[in-house]
Design an enzyme around this catalytic site. Structure first.
Site, PDB file in Angstrom:
ATOM      1  N   ASN A  51       0.847  -1.183   0.000  1.00  0.00           N
ATOM      2  CA  ASN A  51       0.000   0.000   0.000  1.00  0.00           C
ATOM      3  C   ASN A  51       0.884   1.235   0.000  1.00  0.00           C
ATOM      4  O   ASN A  51       1.998   1.218   0.535  1.00  0.00           O
ATOM      5  CB  ASN A  51      -0.893   0.017   1.242  1.00  0.00           C
ATOM      6  CG  ASN A  51      -1.847   1.206   1.259  1.00  0.00           C
ATOM      7  OD1 ASN A  51      -2.483   1.514   0.253  1.00  0.00           O
ATOM      8  ND2 ASN A  51      -1.938   1.883   2.397  1.00  0.00           N
TER       9      ASN A  51
ATOM     10  N   HIS B  48       0.820   5.169   1.325  1.00  0.00           N
ATOM     11  CA  HIS B  48       0.085   5.996   2.276  1.00  0.00           C
ATOM     12  C   HIS B  48       0.660   7.405   2.279  1.00  0.00           C
ATOM     13  O   HIS B  48       1.890   7.575   2.295  1.00  0.00           O
ATOM     14  CB  HIS B  48       0.174   5.397   3.685  1.00  0.00           C
ATOM     15  CG  HIS B  48      -0.603   6.173   4.698  1.00  0.00           C
ATOM     16  ND1 HIS B  48      -1.976   6.135   4.770  1.00  0.00           N
ATOM     17  CD2 HIS B  48      -0.196   7.028   5.671  1.00  0.00           C
ATOM     18  CE1 HIS B  48      -2.386   6.927   5.750  1.00  0.00           C
ATOM     19  NE2 HIS B  48      -1.325   7.476   6.309  1.00  0.00           N
TER      20      HIS B  48
ATOM     21  N   SER C 127       4.733   6.975   2.158  1.00  0.00           N
ATOM     22  CA  SER C 127       5.351   5.702   2.534  1.00  0.00           C
ATOM     23  C   SER C 127       4.733   4.577   1.723  1.00  0.00           C
ATOM     24  O   SER C 127       3.517   4.542   1.515  1.00  0.00           O
ATOM     25  CB  SER C 127       5.123   5.393   4.022  1.00  0.00           C
ATOM     26  OG  SER C 127       5.521   6.455   4.860  1.00  0.00           O
TER      27      SER C 127
ATOM     28  N   THR D 268      -0.442  -5.139   6.607  1.00  0.00           N
ATOM     29  CA  THR D 268      -0.703  -6.066   7.700  1.00  0.00           C
ATOM     30  C   THR D 268      -2.100  -5.786   8.238  1.00  0.00           C
ATOM     31  O   THR D 268      -2.769  -4.848   7.800  1.00  0.00           O
ATOM     32  CB  THR D 268       0.344  -5.903   8.822  1.00  0.00           C
ATOM     33  OG1 THR D 268       0.265  -4.572   9.352  1.00  0.00           O
ATOM     34  CG2 THR D 268       1.754  -6.174   8.286  1.00  0.00           C
TER      35      THR D 268
ATOM     36  N   ASP E  12      -2.307   0.669   8.365  1.00  0.00           N
ATOM     37  CA  ASP E  12      -1.143   1.480   8.017  1.00  0.00           C
ATOM     38  C   ASP E  12       0.033   1.233   8.949  1.00  0.00           C
ATOM     39  O   ASP E  12       0.833   2.142   9.227  1.00  0.00           O
ATOM     40  CB  ASP E  12      -1.505   2.975   8.025  1.00  0.00           C
ATOM     41  CG  ASP E  12      -2.555   3.333   6.991  1.00  0.00           C
ATOM     42  OD1 ASP E  12      -2.587   2.676   5.931  1.00  0.00           O
ATOM     43  OD2 ASP E  12      -3.358   4.242   7.246  1.00  0.00           O
TER      44      ASP E  12
END
Length: 221
Positions: free
Chosen positions: A109, A111, A138, A143, A147
């Protein structure tokens, strides 16, 4: 052997565009985007996928009574394309632990903050309210905690005195477009992997970090 990448989207698809460009240029080598899937039928990213000749599909979260049911349907759709990696590119859904576990180590992902600062939504407003000097983006392994997965690469963006949410968001988005393809390239080529709750590097970590820092310096000028 060509790697297979599925991208999940909810919005207009600017990160999708940067990933597709990186695949075409070879920055992400030997990789094919095999499907783009959205939880929103009107997402602009789906139109970009169609123009690129990529299957564009919708699993509308409004059609499901629970997050578990939605995630199960989404997982079935993703797995039809047998991806090596799943990339969340502006996908605005919090995923259930079972879904995340199914793709553990294979899902990234991006972010819009320097995690662990400002997880969740409204990151630019919160950064301005807190008066931080540096903001950024980032890319991290996904998980079950929101985030909170280990970061692979970050890019710092200076917060200017005249910034508002829109101007700061635009510079952070530019940073996202640089670092997300790089992180995907590292994962798809086996340079970085997820193990024991951490990002594990094939090359010495200091070498990877020097390369990770370099793109962020462009934000300082």
């Amino acid at each position: 052997m060509t790697k297979r990448l599925v991208i999940l989207v909810s919005g207009r698809g600017s990160n999708l565009q940067s990933i597709l460009a990186a695949c075409r240029s070879g920055q992400i080598p030997d990789t094919q985007v095999v499907a783009v899937i959205s939880n929103r039928p009107a997402a602009g990213a789906l139109e970009l996928a169609v123009l690129a000749g990529i299957p564009a599909l919708t699993v509308d979260h409004r059609d499901y009574g629970t997050r578990v049911d939605f995630d199960a349907a989404l997982q079935r759709q993703i797995d039809d394309y047998a991806p090596d990696v799943v990339a969340l590119a502006g996908f605005m859904r919090q995923l259930t632990p079972a879904f995340v576990q199914h793709y553990e180590g294979r899902m990234l992902n991006v972010h819009p903050s320097l995690l662990p600062a400002f997880p969740g939504l409204h990151t630019h407003a919160r950064a301005l309210e807190q008066g931080v000097l540096w903001h950024g983006a980032s890319v991290h392994f996904v998980t079950s905690a929101l985030d909170a997965g280990p970061a692979i690469i970050q890019a710092a963006v200076a917060v200017l005195p005249e910034d508002d949410e829109q101007s700061l968001a635009a510079r952070v988005l530019d940073a996202e477009h640089r670092i997300y393809p790089q992180a995907l390239a590292w994962l798809l080529t086996g340079r970085v992997a997820y193990a024991a709750g951490r990002a594990q590097w094939r090359d010495p970590p200091e070498t990877a970090m020097r390369e990770a820092i370099a793109p962020s310096l462009e934000s300082f000028s």
